[in-house]
Scaffold this motif. Sequence first.
Motif, PDB file in Angstrom:
ATOM      1  N   UNK A   1       0.788  -1.346   0.092  1.00 15.19           N
ATOM      2  CA  UNK A   1      -0.125   0.046  -0.131  1.00 15.19           C
ATOM      3  C   UNK A   1       0.965   1.369  -0.202  1.00 15.19           C
ATOM      4  N   UNK A   2       1.880   1.179   0.955  1.00 15.18           N
ATOM      5  CA  UNK A   2       2.709   2.351   0.817  1.00 15.18           C
ATOM      6  C   UNK A   2       3.562   2.582  -0.395  1.00 15.18           C
ATOM      7  N   UNK A   3       3.911   1.638  -0.883  1.00 17.95           N
ATOM      8  CA  UNK A   3       4.706   1.786  -2.215  1.00 17.95           C
ATOM      9  C   UNK A   3       3.741   2.392  -3.261  1.00 17.95           C
ATOM     10  N   UNK A   4       2.587   1.784  -3.479  1.00 21.33           N
ATOM     11  CA  UNK A   4       1.470   2.457  -4.271  1.00 21.33           C
ATOM     12  C   UNK A   4       1.159   3.773  -4.003  1.00 21.33           C
ATOM     13  N   UNK A   5       0.893   4.462  -2.845  1.00 21.00           N
ATOM     14  CA  UNK A   5       0.613   5.588  -2.587  1.00 21.00           C
ATOM     15  C   UNK A   5       1.745   6.416  -2.627  1.00 21.00           C
ATOM     16  N   UNK A   6       3.008   6.057  -2.139  1.00 22.95           N
ATOM     17  CA  UNK A   6       4.139   6.930  -2.236  1.00 22.95           C
ATOM     18  C   UNK A   6       4.521   7.248  -3.420  1.00 22.95           C
ATOM     19  N   UNK A   7       4.953   6.041  -4.305  1.00 21.36           N
ATOM     20  CA  UNK A   7       5.703   6.292  -5.458  1.00 21.36           C
ATOM     21  C   UNK A   7       4.865   5.898  -6.708  1.00 21.36           C
ATOM     22  N   UNK A   8       4.241   4.740  -6.923  1.00 22.18           N
ATOM     23  CA  UNK A   8       3.548   4.622  -8.192  1.00 22.18           C
ATOM     24  C   UNK A   8       2.451   5.792  -8.572  1.00 22.18           C
ATOM     25  N   UNK A   9       1.750   6.050  -7.492  1.00 22.36           N
ATOM     26  CA  UNK A   9       0.704   7.055  -7.702  1.00 22.36           C
ATOM     27  C   UNK A   9       0.978   8.270  -7.018  1.00 22.36           C
ATOM     28  N   UNK A  10       1.937   8.486  -6.129  1.00 22.07           N
ATOM     29  CA  UNK A  10       2.149   9.815  -5.501  1.00 22.07           C
ATOM     30  C   UNK A  10       3.350  10.235  -5.588  1.00 22.07           C
ATOM     31  N   UNK A  11       4.052   9.689  -6.670  1.00 23.01           N
ATOM     32  CA  UNK A  11       5.392  10.705  -6.974  1.00 23.01           C
ATOM     33  C   UNK A  11       5.008  11.816  -7.816  1.00 23.01           C
ATOM     34  N   UNK A  12       6.019  12.660  -7.531  1.00 26.91           N
ATOM     35  CA  UNK A  12       5.753  14.034  -8.298  1.00 26.91           C
ATOM     36  C   UNK A  12       5.689  14.180  -9.723  1.00 26.91           C
ATOM     37  N   UNK A  13       6.365  13.124 -10.463  1.00 25.59           N
ATOM     38  CA  UNK A  13       6.359  12.931 -11.936  1.00 25.59           C
ATOM     39  C   UNK A  13       4.992  12.488 -12.162  1.00 25.59           C
ATOM     40  N   UNK A  14       4.084  11.920 -11.363  1.00 26.65           N
ATOM     41  CA  UNK A  14       2.664  11.638 -11.875  1.00 26.65           C
ATOM     42  C   UNK A  14       1.947  12.668 -12.145  1.00 26.65           C
ATOM     43  N   UNK A  15       2.094  13.847 -11.574  1.00 25.83           N
ATOM     44  CA  UNK A  15       1.311  15.100 -11.972  1.00 25.83           C
ATOM     45  C   UNK A  15       1.270  15.492 -13.352  1.00 25.83           C
ATOM     46  N   UNK A  16       2.213  14.996 -14.167  1.00 24.13           N
ATOM     47  CA  UNK A  16       2.230  15.298 -15.567  1.00 24.13           C
ATOM     48  C   UNK A  16       1.913  14.212 -16.496  1.00 24.13           C
ATOM     49  N   UNK A  17       1.900  13.097 -15.836  1.00 26.47           N
ATOM     50  CA  UNK A  17       1.461  11.883 -16.682  1.00 26.47           C
ATOM     51  C   UNK A  17       0.035  11.838 -17.172  1.00 26.47           C
ATOM     52  N   UNK A  18      -0.469  10.877 -18.066  1.00 24.75           N
ATOM     53  CA  UNK A  18      -1.904  10.898 -18.670  1.00 24.75           C
ATOM     54  C   UNK A  18      -2.641   9.889 -17.945  1.00 24.75           C
ATOM     55  N   UNK A  19      -1.995   9.006 -17.207  1.00 27.75           N
ATOM     56  CA  UNK A  19      -2.679   7.830 -16.599  1.00 27.75           C
ATOM     57  C   UNK A  19      -2.804   8.077 -15.318  1.00 27.75           C
ATOM     58  N   UNK A  20      -2.131   8.819 -14.593  1.00 26.89           N
ATOM     59  CA  UNK A  20      -2.244   9.125 -13.041  1.00 26.89           C
ATOM     60  C   UNK A  20      -1.442   8.013 -12.174  1.00 26.89           C
ATOM     61  N   UNK A  21      -0.551   7.676 -12.952  1.00 27.68           N
ATOM     62  CA  UNK A  21       0.637   6.618 -12.102  1.00 27.68           C
ATOM     63  C   UNK A  21       1.704   6.498 -12.921  1.00 27.68           C
ATOM     64  N   UNK A  22       2.913   6.094 -12.558  1.00 32.87           N
ATOM     65  CA  UNK A  22       4.140   5.845 -13.239  1.00 32.87           C
ATOM     66  C   UNK A  22       4.037   4.521 -13.807  1.00 32.87           C
ATOM     67  N   UNK A  23       4.609   4.606 -15.060  1.00 38.43           N
ATOM     68  CA  UNK A  23       4.848   3.262 -15.735  1.00 38.43           C
ATOM     69  C   UNK A  23       5.835   2.551 -15.080  1.00 38.43           C
TER      70      UNK A  23
END
Length: 324
Positions: free
Chosen positions: A90-112
Amino acid sequence: LFLTFKKLIRLLDSAVGGEPFFSRLASGKIDDKTVVFAGDTGRVNVAMGRRGKTPSKFGCRQEVDFNFFQAHLWREMKGKSEHIAPAVVWREIQTFIKGHRKVADSREGFLSREDYMELVGMKMNWAVRGSRDDLYDLFLSYESCKKAINGFDRMDVAFDVLRRLQQHDYKGPPIHHLYVDEVQDLAQIEAVLMMRVLPNPQAIVFVGDTCQTVSSETDFRFKDLRSCVKEIFYPTSSPEVVKELWSLLVNYRSHDGIVQASNHIVSLLEELFPMTIDKLPPAMGQNAGPPPECLNFDELSRLLCELDSKRSSRSTCLLGANQL
């Protein structure tokens, strides 16, 4: 105006152009009939059983926090491993995959998957560093389970507001200054959201303590927050343009004996887990005091006797205010 972050982001949701994330009544309030927020034990939007999950009769959106994730979604997720705890996933998902600052400019809302492997690097939890592919597979399974119950989490809300900010203006009341306390409980993307709502680095103050990160949602370091400030406000400047942290080193709550003991514990965290905590100068207490003692009571009655406020001032082991 004093607000929790949860209330702030719901206000921002209604104040940014485009279709709000939450359905609204004519008054502007969230339509409670269309969403079930985490902690509302009287209305759960999913029924779990041996045959899987089925939407409940409410047919509305369900907020997913860690408690809901662990109780309802974890056992349904494919590919979970016994050596990775649900809290870590849960913490990896919320902190990095969906919560990383790079997600802000993504199209999907999460890191590839590729960005996750590259950007996280050594910042990842040491216990799962060799399981990044498995973690990303678990994230995909989580998203599938969440979609099946019409669910959402707090990173979904933050990303939706950020996405609309790129296309529409903020139409709410003017925000002149933001003072953000307990910033260690926010993900990077949530900090980015506040910086884009109020694009003035002189008008935002972030305050927090990485040693008090108690949220099950995020891992936090001020180094990462500085990177957010640099990328949002000074993208073409050198890193030195972002000033060093202003550390508040005097502890007014505990005497120096307790503070020095906590300094020793923090120094161990800095040595053993250097990528998970900010290394700051040691704190000091405003008043002198004895080092803490470890008490060992074999009977509950003896412990209660020591804690009795009427007797503690005469005790051989002083507690609380009696130490000062």
